[in-house]
Design a protein around this motif. Structure first.
Motif, PDB file in Angstrom:
ATOM      1  N   GLY A  76       0.707  -1.214  -0.091  1.00  0.00           N
ATOM      2  CA  GLY A  76       0.093  -0.014   0.060  1.00  0.00           C
ATOM      3  C   GLY A  76       0.847   1.321  -0.044  1.00  0.00           C
ATOM      4  O   GLY A  76       2.094   1.126   0.552  1.00  0.00           O
ATOM      5  N   ASN A  77       0.400   2.454  -0.330  1.00  0.00           N
ATOM      6  CA  ASN A  77       1.020   3.444  -0.283  1.00  0.00           C
ATOM      7  C   ASN A  77       0.396   4.690   0.479  1.00  0.00           C
ATOM      8  O   ASN A  77      -0.534   3.990   1.425  1.00  0.00           O
ATOM      9  N   ARG A  78       0.639   5.801   0.718  1.00  0.00           N
ATOM     10  CA  ARG A  78       0.109   6.642   1.624  1.00  0.00           C
ATOM     11  C   ARG A  78      -1.569   6.942   1.681  1.00  0.00           C
ATOM     12  O   ARG A  78      -2.040   6.830   2.633  1.00  0.00           O
ATOM     13  N   HIS A  79      -1.901   7.012   0.535  1.00  0.00           N
ATOM     14  CA  HIS A  79      -3.248   7.190   0.163  1.00  0.00           C
ATOM     15  C   HIS A  79      -4.051   5.656   0.822  1.00  0.00           C
ATOM     16  O   HIS A  79      -4.879   5.969   1.421  1.00  0.00           O
ATOM     17  N   HIS A  80      -3.477   4.636   0.761  1.00  0.00           N
ATOM     18  CA  HIS A  80      -3.799   3.410   1.054  1.00  0.00           C
ATOM     19  C   HIS A  80      -3.905   3.356   2.676  1.00  0.00           C
ATOM     20  O   HIS A  80      -4.806   3.040   3.293  1.00  0.00           O
ATOM     21  N   LEU A  81      -2.753   3.909   3.159  1.00  0.00           N
ATOM     22  CA  LEU A  81      -2.400   3.870   4.710  1.00  0.00           C
ATOM     23  C   LEU A  81      -3.758   4.933   5.259  1.00  0.00           C
ATOM     24  O   LEU A  81      -4.226   4.590   6.359  1.00  0.00           O
ATOM     25  N   GLU A  82      -3.984   6.161   4.635  1.00  0.00           N
ATOM     26  CA  GLU A  82      -4.875   6.832   5.160  1.00  0.00           C
ATOM     27  C   GLU A  82      -6.068   6.226   5.287  1.00  0.00           C
ATOM     28  O   GLU A  82      -7.156   6.488   6.330  1.00  0.00           O
ATOM     29  N   ILE A  83      -6.565   5.551   4.221  1.00  0.00           N
ATOM     30  CA  ILE A  83      -7.852   4.951   4.333  1.00  0.00           C
ATOM     31  C   ILE A  83      -7.915   4.017   5.482  1.00  0.00           C
ATOM     32  O   ILE A  83      -8.848   3.715   6.056  1.00  0.00           O
ATOM     33  N   CYS A  84      -6.838   3.213   5.606  1.00  0.00           N
ATOM     34  CA  CYS A  84      -6.775   2.073   6.562  1.00  0.00           C
ATOM     35  C   CYS A  84      -6.758   2.533   7.960  1.00  0.00           C
ATOM     36  O   CYS A  84      -7.428   1.942   8.663  1.00  0.00           O
ATOM     37  N   LEU A  85      -6.095   3.562   8.181  1.00  0.00           N
ATOM     38  CA  LEU A  85      -6.047   4.290   9.490  1.00  0.00           C
ATOM     39  C   LEU A  85      -7.517   4.775   9.914  1.00  0.00           C
ATOM     40  O   LEU A  85      -7.866   4.704  10.947  1.00  0.00           O
ATOM     41  N   ARG A  86      -8.180   5.642   8.599  1.00  0.00           N
ATOM     42  CA  ARG A  86      -9.617   6.084   8.956  1.00  0.00           C
ATOM     43  C   ARG A  86     -10.365   4.785   9.508  1.00  0.00           C
ATOM     44  O   ARG A  86     -11.189   5.049  10.193  1.00  0.00           O
ATOM     45  N   HIS A  87     -10.357   3.673   8.809  1.00  0.00           N
ATOM     46  CA  HIS A  87     -11.117   2.566   9.090  1.00  0.00           C
ATOM     47  C   HIS A  87     -10.789   2.043  10.688  1.00  0.00           C
ATOM     48  O   HIS A  87     -11.703   1.664  11.219  1.00  0.00           O
ATOM     49  N   PHE A  88      -9.469   1.926  10.750  1.00  0.00           N
ATOM     50  CA  PHE A  88      -9.130   1.343  11.923  1.00  0.00           C
ATOM     51  C   PHE A  88      -9.659   2.174  12.937  1.00  0.00           C
ATOM     52  O   PHE A  88     -10.030   1.816  14.144  1.00  0.00           O
ATOM     53  N   ILE A  89      -9.472   3.571  13.064  1.00  0.00           N
ATOM     54  CA  ILE A  89      -9.652   4.427  14.084  1.00  0.00           C
ATOM     55  C   ILE A  89     -11.262   4.649  14.152  1.00  0.00           C
ATOM     56  O   ILE A  89     -11.910   4.733  15.147  1.00  0.00           O
TER      57      ILE A  89
END
Length: 836
Positions: free
Chosen positions: A409-422
């Motif tokens: 994953g890249n930064r965009h993917h990280l943002e989405i995943c963190l948004r989902h996790f949090i």
């Protein structure tokens, strides 16, 4: 109270939601500082402050602020309206005037620049905020209009379309866009009278275009363009009459394109069956009842159906595979709108069914073929398999959220995943979020990348990424931030020990040798920082910062390990960040200064040179030790700028020293590994010497043992520097871990005895033995010596007995500013306070 602003009747307005970068142009420094504070209190970022017209333009060109607050009267600094004219017309940066002048001449002069606001001093804070926000809003609207205009022009060029515009009340038809088919000139447009335009087209087209004089009239026609001095050109024209609500207030807008080539191609198609047989698109000839009358080879290749099995069959019975929301060409005929009822050409995307049952997307065209009487005789269905296009779109979508090199994953993917996790925290239907974030940075990757090449570095990153993936669960997420940095999200981690255990597993896998094609195996390690949600951060940024701080602690503790975030690490991270941000703002020659520690010939008590030492006076923290800020400057890439500046200042000072008539043996400047590795460093030194006219022998470059070890081409680079005539010294000799072969193979002039050996020279036998060995080694190899940190008369006496005459230290003088150094007496006996 603020000198510019009258106190507002209410509390200051809320900051703008978007952080805008604003440049201040004001010749009165106090006023500029007050304005800067007010802007920052409103939530804006002040990108720079200029006091003159020239400086304002320089800052704007380099920083590109969102908006400039301009004082009209800049005194000796120039005319603010002149600077505003350049900023608005050339740089497209909005300008708001802040001035105390409102006489007609000033207003007229300011108005000619089309400013985005004009505020008279004094003004209220909310007035300023409102004016800025409105100016930014206006500029944003202008940008959107400019982008729309650009897209419009690019679309016209891409489609090779021309635009025609005619107001019935006028006699001129304006033609713009792709007008090359209509004239030999290359301009973007021209105008013709209505009669001249009608004379250039065929009578049938004139009759069709006459409908456009009626409100709501529209036409689509093909005609020959026949200027007297041009060969005929075939044009396709589409135009409509648009009414603006008032009688006689409408206008005719249309587009045209040159279809001469297409018409010629169609003529060739009618004459040559070979085109039909060799077309890449599938072509089906249908009768008026949609029955197949002919197919080309591409149809069979694309669908698997041979002619004998589909001849006479209704194409709707075997080819279309309708999906929800699909618009099929035959649906329009059921409404009386399609080709079968004299309509035009239909095109669109549909789903087709192959003979073996699989489906594929296609772009279809359905066009009528008319007989001589204009009645429908056949229909031509053509389509192209766009499966490859759809696959490409899927790949692009994948690339938007994944790293192109490793597939992680890249930064965009990280943002989405963190948004989902949090985001799962606090949802009643889900358990409270518990996960860990690992920040992983490879140790030693830069050395491999620089030494073996970026291709090898990329291959190493790919293999490391595969190892990371193999260690993780399906519910975990791995992301490459860029370079050699990775982030790993571990879902459902309730104990930090579990995250540490997985980090150890990752470190073990990363340490394993990596076999690269055509090369010996290489090994790297990693440093991992661990942070857990929500204990170490309740937002994505806070969590990443916590893991990043822990990762830096792992590196500081020796690398190849993991560290868990703690409050103490947060304090260290904040302190480091404060230093880092302070360095980025600090200006060379202002907060950052060079001081010079005299180098003294202890036998003759004469000052023979000086060493450049960087000093930083932080505006809030005060004096900061070089041991604290120099490593940070190296990490963030500022050390090269500092080194260039120090080198230039040394050459300049050396010329001033010689001009004073005093003898100068050398000025010493420390050189970092980054500088030595940078291509063109030798040329940089040569240019500095020539720019100031300093003899090369008066410049000494000091390099540490570790720097020589870290630069593969160090011997060659030092050889080039030696050929320039520059002196070379090893600084802090004896404190590194280099081989003595360095002294044999590198073209050195001097060894500098580290102050750690001088400090207890008269009391510690080991230090005395080490210094005696260094003196003997230097004597054998023909190298000169300088002792650092000489603070007592006893140290001086021991060093002189050992044969060391050059020294620097507090016994003679601390590091001095340039002016103090130049005013120093040539003869400098030991300080009276020197201890014995």
């Amino acid at each position: 109270m603020n000198a510019l602003l009258t106190p507002p009747p209410t509390s200051p307005p809320a900051p703008t939601p978007r952080l805008a970068r604003i440049q201040i142009v004001e010749d009165e420094r106090i006023v500029a500082l007050d304005l800067k504070q007010d802007l920052e209190s409103l939530g804006y970022e002040v990108s720079g402050v200029a006091a003159s017209e020239q400086r304002a333009l320089e800052l704007a060109r380099s920083d590109r602020p969102d908006l400039v607050l301009m004082d009209i009267n800049l005194g000796k600094g120039g005319d603010g309206t002149r600077a505003a004219q350049t900023l608005i017309s050339q740089l497209r940066i909005p300008v708001i005037y802040l001035t105390a002048y409102a006489e007609p001449a000033t207003l007229e002069r300011a108005g000619l620049t089309a400013p985005y606001g004009y505020l008279l001093k004094p003004f209220e804070l909310r007035e300023l905020n409102a004016t800025i926000r409105m100016a930014l809003a206006r500029r944003e609207v202008e940008r959107q209009a400019e982008r729309a205009e650009q897209r419009y022009r690019l679309a016209l060029d891409a489609a090779q379309l021309g635009v025609m515009e005619f107001h019935p009340a006028s006699d001129l038809i304006e033609l713009s866009g792709h007008v090359e088919p209509l004239q030999t000139a290359t301009s973007r447009g021209f105008a013709l009278s209505r009669q001249a335009f009608m004379d250039c087209i065929e009578p049938q087209a004139r009759e069709q275009l006459a409908v456009l004089l009626q409100p709501g009239g529209s036409v689509h026609c093909v005609t020959r363009w026949k200027p007297a001095q041009e060969p005929p050109t075939w044009l396709e024209i589409r135009a409509c009459h648009f009414s603006e609500g008032l009688p006689g207030d409408g206008k005719i807008i249309g587009v045209f394109r040159d279809i001469s080539v297409q018409l010629e191609a169609e003529a060739q198609l009618r004459r040559a069956a070979v085109v039909f047989e060799s077309a890449a698109d599938a072509i089906v000839i249908l009768d008026t009842q949609h029955r197949v009358r002919a197919i080309n080879p591409s149809f069979t290749q694309m669908t698997g159906w041979p002619l004998e099995q589909v001849l006479g069959q209704d194409v709707r019975s075997f080819l279309p595979a309708q999906r929800q929301n699909d618009a099929l060409p035959f649906d329009s005929e059921a409404r009386g709108e399609g080709p079968g009822h004299g309509g035009g050409v239909w095109h669109g995307e549909t789903m087709c069914r192959h003979r073996d049952g699989h489906l594929f997307p296609a772009w279809q065209h359905l066009a009528p073929v008319l007989d001589a009487q204009g009645r429908l005789s056949h229909q031509v269905l053509t389509f192209t398999d766009i499966s490859a296009l759809r696959r490409a779109e899927t790949q692009i979508q994948h690339l938007a959220y994944h790293d192109a090199l490793t597939g992680l994953g890249n930064r965009h993917h990280l943002e989405i995943c963190l948004r989902h996790f949090i985001g799962s925290e606090g949802q009643p239907d889900r358990a409270p979020a518990r996960f860990a974030l690992l920040f992983l940075d490879l140790d030693g990757f830069k050395t491999i990348n620089d030494t073996l090449g970026h291709g090898v570095g990329d291959e190493l990153l790919i293999q490391i990424a595969r190892r990371l993936e193999l260690c993780l669960r399906r519910s975990d997420v791995s992301v490459r931030l860029g370079g050699d940095e990775f982030i790993i999200l571990l879902s459902e981690i309730h104990r930090i020990e579990d995250a540490s255990a997985l980090a150890d597993k990752l470190l073990t896998q990363i340490r394993l040798p990596v076999t690269l094609e055509g090369r010996d195996p290489v090994s790297v390690s990693a440093s991992v920082g661990i942070a857990q949600f929500p204990e170490h951060g309740r937002t994505a940024d806070a969590l990443i910062q916590a893991a990043d701080a822990a990762m830096y602690e792992a590196k500081s503790a020796g690398r190849n390990r993991c560290e868990v975030f703690s409050a103490q690490l947060s304090d260290k991270a904040v302190a480091r960040l404060q230093i880092e941000q302070g360095l980025r703002r600090a200006r060379l020659g202002h907060e950052l200064q060079l001081h010079w520690q005299p180098i003294v010939d202890m036998l003759r008590h004469r000052v023979i040179g000086a060493e450049a030492l960087m000093r930083w006076q932080h505006p809030e923290l005060g004096a900061i030790s070089p041991d604290r800020f120099i490593p940070v400057a190296e990490d963030i890439g500022l050390i090269e700028d500092y080194g260039r500046w120090a080198l230039d200042q040394a050459c300049r000072l050396g010329v001033r020293w010689l001009a004073s008539g005093r003898p100068l043996d050398r000025l010493a400047v420390n050189i970092s590994a980054r500088q030595l590795q940078r291509p063109g460093f030798v040329e940089l030194v040569d240019a500095a010497l020539k720019r100031h006219g300093l003899p090369p022998a008066c410049l000494e470059l000091e390099i540490t043992e570790s720097t020589l070890q870290s630069v593969d081409s160090g011997r060659a680079i030092l050889g080039e520097l030696r050929r320039l005539g520059v002196k070379l010294a090893i600084d802090d000799f004896g404190t590194g871990f280099s081989s003595l072969s360095l002294l044999k193979h590198f073209p050195l002039d001097r060894l500098k005895i580290d102050k750690s050996f001088v400090r207890d020279l008269q009391r510690d036998g080991n230090d005395l033995a080490i210094v005696r060995a260094i003196v003997a080694l230097a004597s054998t190899l023909g190298l000169e010596l300088t002792a650092e940190g000489v603070e007592t008369l006893a140290q001086r006496e021991v060093l002189l007995k050992l044969g060391v005459s050059d020294a620097q230290g507090w016994l003679y003088s601390p590091a001095l500013a340039e002016t103090e150094l130049l005013s120093l007496r040539e003869s400098l006996p030991p300080a009276a306070t020197g201890a014995t």
